[in-house]
Design a protein around this motif. Structure first.
Motif, PDB file in Angstrom:
ATOM      1  N   HIS A 141     -10.516  42.898  -0.871  1.00  0.00           N
ATOM      2  CA  HIS A 141     -10.453  43.113   0.588  1.00  0.00           C
ATOM      3  C   HIS A 141      -9.339  42.242   1.183  1.00  0.00           C
ATOM      4  O   HIS A 141      -9.317  41.028   0.988  1.00  0.00           O
ATOM      5  CB  HIS A 141     -11.802  42.767   1.243  1.00  0.00           C
ATOM      6  N   PRO A 142      -8.430  42.808   1.961  1.00  0.00           N
ATOM      7  CA  PRO A 142      -7.285  42.036   2.471  1.00  0.00           C
ATOM      8  C   PRO A 142      -7.650  41.013   3.550  1.00  0.00           C
ATOM      9  O   PRO A 142      -6.877  40.083   3.789  1.00  0.00           O
ATOM     10  CB  PRO A 142      -6.367  43.121   3.033  1.00  0.00           C
ATOM     11  N   MET A 143      -8.789  41.171   4.204  1.00  0.00           N
ATOM     12  CA  MET A 143      -9.133  40.266   5.295  1.00  0.00           C
ATOM     13  C   MET A 143      -9.927  39.054   4.830  1.00  0.00           C
ATOM     14  O   MET A 143     -10.162  38.126   5.619  1.00  0.00           O
ATOM     15  CB  MET A 143      -9.938  41.006   6.371  1.00  0.00           C
ATOM     16  N   VAL A 144     -10.370  39.048   3.610  1.00  0.00           N
ATOM     17  CA  VAL A 144     -11.148  37.917   3.087  1.00  0.00           C
ATOM     18  C   VAL A 144     -10.198  36.784   2.744  1.00  0.00           C
ATOM     19  O   VAL A 144      -9.161  36.992   2.098  1.00  0.00           O
ATOM     20  CB  VAL A 144     -11.956  38.345   1.855  1.00  0.00           C
ATOM     21  N   LEU A 145     -10.550  35.564   3.178  1.00  0.00           N
ATOM     22  CA  LEU A 145      -9.709  34.391   2.934  1.00  0.00           C
ATOM     23  C   LEU A 145      -9.961  33.849   1.527  1.00  0.00           C
ATOM     24  O   LEU A 145     -11.085  33.926   1.010  1.00  0.00           O
ATOM     25  CB  LEU A 145     -10.011  33.304   3.967  1.00  0.00           C
ATOM     26  N   ARG A 146      -8.898  33.299   0.934  1.00  0.00           N
ATOM     27  CA  ARG A 146      -9.050  32.697  -0.400  1.00  0.00           C
ATOM     28  C   ARG A 146      -9.625  31.286  -0.301  1.00  0.00           C
ATOM     29  O   ARG A 146     -10.249  30.793  -1.227  1.00  0.00           O
ATOM     30  CB  ARG A 146      -7.693  32.666  -1.103  1.00  0.00           C
ATOM     31  N   GLN A 147      -9.372  30.643   0.797  1.00  0.00           N
ATOM     32  CA  GLN A 147      -9.937  29.325   1.074  1.00  0.00           C
ATOM     33  C   GLN A 147     -10.569  29.350   2.469  1.00  0.00           C
ATOM     34  O   GLN A 147      -9.930  29.830   3.413  1.00  0.00           O
ATOM     35  CB  GLN A 147      -8.842  28.234   1.020  1.00  0.00           C
ATOM     36  N   PRO A 148     -11.796  28.876   2.576  1.00  0.00           N
ATOM     37  CA  PRO A 148     -12.717  28.380   1.543  1.00  0.00           C
ATOM     38  C   PRO A 148     -13.115  29.499   0.566  1.00  0.00           C
ATOM     39  O   PRO A 148     -13.028  30.672   0.894  1.00  0.00           O
ATOM     40  CB  PRO A 148     -13.923  27.909   2.354  1.00  0.00           C
ATOM     41  N   GLU A 149     -13.565  29.069  -0.588  1.00  0.00           N
ATOM     42  CA  GLU A 149     -13.904  30.033  -1.628  1.00  0.00           C
ATOM     43  C   GLU A 149     -15.189  30.784  -1.278  1.00  0.00           C
ATOM     44  O   GLU A 149     -16.080  30.263  -0.620  1.00  0.00           O
ATOM     45  CB  GLU A 149     -14.087  29.323  -2.975  1.00  0.00           C
ATOM     46  N   LYS A 150     -15.246  32.007  -1.804  1.00  0.00           N
ATOM     47  CA  LYS A 150     -16.429  32.847  -1.607  1.00  0.00           C
ATOM     48  C   LYS A 150     -17.595  32.319  -2.435  1.00  0.00           C
ATOM     49  O   LYS A 150     -17.420  31.536  -3.392  1.00  0.00           O
ATOM     50  CB  LYS A 150     -16.110  34.282  -2.027  1.00  0.00           C
ATOM     51  N   THR A 151     -18.807  32.774  -2.089  1.00  0.00           N
ATOM     52  CA  THR A 151     -20.014  32.418  -2.833  1.00  0.00           C
ATOM     53  C   THR A 151     -20.739  33.700  -3.212  1.00  0.00           C
ATOM     54  O   THR A 151     -21.104  34.497  -2.338  1.00  0.00           O
ATOM     55  CB  THR A 151     -20.949  31.529  -1.985  1.00  0.00           C
ATOM     56  N   ILE A 152     -20.927  33.911  -4.540  1.00  0.00           N
ATOM     57  CA  ILE A 152     -21.695  35.064  -5.040  1.00  0.00           C
ATOM     58  C   ILE A 152     -22.676  34.523  -6.053  1.00  0.00           C
ATOM     59  O   ILE A 152     -22.302  34.097  -7.145  1.00  0.00           O
ATOM     60  CB  ILE A 152     -20.771  36.122  -5.674  1.00  0.00           C
ATOM     61  N   LYS A 153     -23.941  34.496  -5.704  1.00  0.00           N
ATOM     62  CA  LYS A 153     -24.965  33.921  -6.568  1.00  0.00           C
ATOM     63  C   LYS A 153     -26.222  34.777  -6.536  1.00  0.00           C
ATOM     64  O   LYS A 153     -26.530  35.421  -5.534  1.00  0.00           O
ATOM     65  CB  LYS A 153     -25.326  32.502  -6.115  1.00  0.00           C
ATOM     66  N   LEU A 154     -26.936  34.746  -7.715  1.00  0.00           N
ATOM     67  CA  LEU A 154     -28.250  35.368  -7.747  1.00  0.00           C
ATOM     68  C   LEU A 154     -29.189  34.474  -6.938  1.00  0.00           C
ATOM     69  O   LEU A 154     -29.374  33.302  -7.247  1.00  0.00           O
ATOM     70  CB  LEU A 154     -28.744  35.510  -9.180  1.00  0.00           C
ATOM     71  N   HIS A 155     -29.811  35.039  -5.938  1.00  0.00           N
ATOM     72  CA  HIS A 155     -30.518  34.239  -4.939  1.00  0.00           C
ATOM     73  C   HIS A 155     -32.039  34.269  -5.112  1.00  0.00           C
ATOM     74  O   HIS A 155     -32.686  33.227  -5.155  1.00  0.00           O
ATOM     75  CB  HIS A 155     -30.135  34.748  -3.539  1.00  0.00           C
TER      76      HIS A 155
END
Length: 563
Positions: free
Chosen positions: A482-496
């Motif tokens: 996705h072009p609008m997502v920033l690289r910093q801060p980093e994303k979080t993808i976790k099994l919750h």
């Protein structure tokens, strides 16, 4: 005090002498009030005998007791008169007795007023021949006697009302007393004007006097101030008495206000306000007539000053606007508008005051009128002032600015306009809401767009039989692409969470604040599309029902079928 004692002694001996001549009461049982009057007369007689042998402070104490006893006697008489007015059958046989008691009070006060008036006039004539210290003592003595005369006049007015309630025509006595009060008010008004001018003159002389002259001038100034204070006190007392007699006292109340500048309830009287306005208009008309040759020139100067300060106002506003717009100051839009507006208005108000002073207007009454109006407006606009104070707090602490999306005062939307009284918020469905600042400041304020970046919090679930690594790869690919997502801060993808029907993942990319909803909607749509492509399921709550039939029931069913 000693003079008042002498009067009370005279009154006491005279009343008891007349009381003894009163006709005997009827043989039936007397009312308690009649008995109380006779008891008070006896007590007064005993105090009189005691005062003849007393000296110094002891005599003053006895005299104070005489005053209190006489007040008690007047209270009992007032009660009897009221009961007689209401046709109380128990008082009717004693009507003449009550009437005699009231007449004693009337005659005593008449003689006392004459005696005290002569004493005051004699003391005032001696003032010019007395030394400086004796003048101060005599002034105090005269003021005490005048205060007692005012008290006696008030009691005499009450006495005439008592006689009227007992069926005696006192219209002539009342008219005479009203004329007397009006005459005293006229005299006090003239005396107040003269002594006020005298005090102002002495004050100017004292400021310009040498050290050798200040001693005598200070004493004369003190005497003049005390005389002026005495006149004010006397006039206020006579005005109060005149109001009871329905005498028009608007001009005298106006004079006291102009002299003292004190704001009282009298200023709310329409007649007093009209008198003040009328007097100011008369002064203005006389001023115009007397200064006609200079008026046009002063008016020209007035217009020039106003024009110059209007130009200065615009220049000041532009300079202040340029100064507060500096990025280094980081001022909110509301604060910038506030400083620009107040600076321009302040310069213009200064110019207006200067212009008014140049045309010869006295600014003191104007400023006094603003003060009175400020008090009245302050009470009438308490809620508005509360909103104004809250607006100042919003201006100082800057919890939000124009253009921010906020949740405040029970509403949410974009701030489209702010003032010191209210805040205008445009909702997401394009409604305009005007919220008082006191409601906003008194509640929780949530500024959604204050920061430049925001985190998008999303939760997606997959089935228990789905591939975890595949799901995580899909999430990472969608966010990274996705072009609008920033690289910093980093994303979080976790099994919750291992939920009841699904395995939940949290997906939290960081975006610019203005891209928040675009990213939210795009990622949600893309997750559904990618899951369908790779065969990942999006579980939803469901329930499986399993039926188990017992053996006995099965055999019974089989038998029924065979038959």
């Amino acid at each position: 005090m000693r003079l008042i004692c002498i009067l009370l002694l005279m009154f006491s001996s005279w009343v008891w002498a007349n009381t003894e001549e009163t006709s005997a009461a009827p043989p039936d049982q007397k009312p308690a009030a009649i008995t109380q009057i006779k008891t008070l007369n006896t007590e007064l007689k005993e105090l009189l005998s005691e005062s003849k042998t007393s000296t110094g402070s002891a005599q003053n104490v006895v005299s104070l007791q005489l005053i209190n006893k006489n007040e008690e006697l007047r209270e009992v008489i007032a009660d009897l008169v009221n009961r007689s007015k209401q046709d109380d059958e128990t008082i009717k046989p004693y009507h003449s007795f009550v009437l005699e008691q009231v007449n004693y009070q009337v005659k005593f006060i008449e003689e006392a007023i004459v005696f005290l008036t002569k004493k005051v006039n004699a003391d005032e004539q001696k003032l010019d021949t007395l030394g400086d210290e004796q003048k101060l003592l005599t002034q105090k003595k005269v003021q005490e006697i005048r205060s007692y005369i005012q008290r006696l006049l008030s009691q005499q007015w009450t006495n005439y009302h008592w006689l009227a309630d007992l069926g005696i025509d006192t219209s002539k006595q009342k008219n005479a007393l009203v004329n007397n009060i009006e005459h005293k008010l006229e005299y006090l008004s003239a005396s107040l004007t003269f002594n006020s001018q005298q005090e102002q003159t002495l004050n100017k002389q004292l400021k310009a006097a040498t050290e050798s002259e200040k001693g005598s001038l200070q004493l004369l100034h003190i005497l003049s101030e005390r005389q002026l204070a005495s006149d004010l006190t006397n006039m206020q007392a006579f005005i109060k008495l005149a109001d009871q007699m329905s005498v028009d006292t608007a001009d005298y109340k106006k004079q006291i206000f102009e002299q003292t500048g004190n704001v009282t309830n009298d200023l709310l009287n329409v007649a007093v306000l009209l008198s003040i306005v009328r007097n100011n208009l008369e002064d203005l008309s006389h001023w115009v007539v007397d200064n006609a040759p200079q008026m046009l020139f002063k008016l020209f100067v007035f217009i020039i000053i106003i024009a110059v300060f209007r130009i200065l106002k615009n220049i000041t506003s532009k300079m202040v606007k340029k100064a507060v717009s500096s990025p280094n100051l980081r001022m909110s839009q509301l604060m910038q508008e506030f400083f620009v507006s107040m600076s321009g208005k302040g310069v213009f108000c200064i110019g207006l005051l200067i212009a008014l002073s140049q045309i010869g207007l006295d600014l003191t009454p104007i400023l006094t009128g603003f003060g009175v109006a400020g008090v009245i407006i302050g009470f009438a606009l308490q809620d508005t002032l509360s909103n104004f104070a809250s607006g100042m707090m919003l201006l100082i602490y800057r919890p939000f600015d124009v253009g921010d999306f906020v949740e405040a005062g029970g509403v949410s939307g974009k701030v489209s306009h702010m003032s010191l009284v209210s805040t205008t918020i445009k909702t997401f469905d394009n409604q305009i809401l005007i919220v008082p600042n006191s409601k906003i400041w008194g509640d929780t304020i949530k500024n959604v767009t204050h920061e430049r970046v925001r985190r998008v919090d999303m939760i997606f679930g997959i089935g228990y039989s789905d591939d975890l690594e595949l799901a995580e790869k899909v999430f990472n690919d969608i966010i990274d692409e996705h072009p609008m997502v920033l690289r910093q801060p980093e994303k979080t993808i976790k099994l919750h969470t291992l939920n009841t029907s699904s395995v939940d993942y949290i997906v939290r990319p960081w975006v610019k604040t203005e891209d928040y909803w675009d990213v939210y909607w795009d990622v949600t749509r893309e997750v559904k599309r990618r899951f369908d492509e790779v065969g990942l399921s999006i579980p939803f709550p469901q329930q499986d029902v399993h039926l188990h039939v017992a053996d006995a029931e099965a055999a019974s069913l089989a038998k029924v079928k065979r038959d």
